[in-house]
Design an enzyme around this catalytic site. Structure first.
Site, mmCIF file in Angstrom:
data_model
loop_
_atom_site.group_PDB
_atom_site.id
_atom_site.type_symbol
_atom_site.label_atom_id
_atom_site.label_comp_id
_atom_site.label_asym_id
_atom_site.label_seq_id
_atom_site.Cartn_x
_atom_site.Cartn_y
_atom_site.Cartn_z
ATOM 1 N N ASP A 1 31.094 48.706 39.096
ATOM 2 C CA ASP A 1 30.471 48.980 40.376
ATOM 3 C C ASP A 1 31.116 50.228 40.960
ATOM 4 O OD1 ASP A 1 29.281 48.857 42.885
ATOM 5 O OD2 ASP A 1 29.521 46.696 43.047
ATOM 6 N N LEU B 1 40.529 38.560 34.067
ATOM 7 C CA LEU B 1 41.462 39.407 34.797
ATOM 8 C C LEU B 1 40.794 39.944 36.058
ATOM 9 C CD1 LEU B 1 43.118 41.358 31.853
ATOM 10 C CD2 LEU B 1 43.949 39.335 33.049
#
Length: 124
Positions: free
Chosen positions: A46, A22
């Site tokens: 991140d 995804l």
């Protein structure tokens, strides 16, 4: 939901044709959840968003990709920053997927997981 943790890569645990990565950058909108598929979410953790990085990684691994169908079921809302993002946190993606799995309704699922701060709302 059953959850296991392991040091092994998903590439070593599942056949490539069973994995769906995804990524908000995919051209393919997720239409339904297939219980015979393995969905990879949160492929990268991140602090900053790097466009197409997850898509690039999936392609390097020869994986099928999909994105949540935000543009198919939601509309951009007017906001002061003109901010619109289809990139969600891992918990938001999980909320969308689990709600969809229970209700089989993308509008209900997206309402559960996509916060108004993303700049998208369900149409009236």
């Amino acid at each position: 939901f059953q959850m296991d943790t392991t040091q092994e890569s998903y590439l070593d645990l599942f056949p490539l044709d069973a994995i769906v990565y995804l990524t908000p950058d995919s051209e393919n909108a997720l239409e339904d959840i297939d219980p015979n598929k393995v969905y990879v979410l949160g492929g990268l953790v991140d602090e900053s968003i790097h466009k197409k990085l997850t898509l690039q990684r999936a392609r390097e691994q020869s994986l099928r990709t999909a994105r949540l169908p935000i543009r198919e079921y939601m509309v951009k809302s007017v906001n002061t920053k003109n901010y619109h993002s289809e990139t969600l946190a891992i918990n938001q993606v999980f909320d969308v997927l689990s709600t969809y799995y229970e209700t089989r309704s993308w509008p209900a699922a997206l309402k559960a997981g996509v916060s108004s701060g993303k700049g998208y709302v369900l149409p009236d």
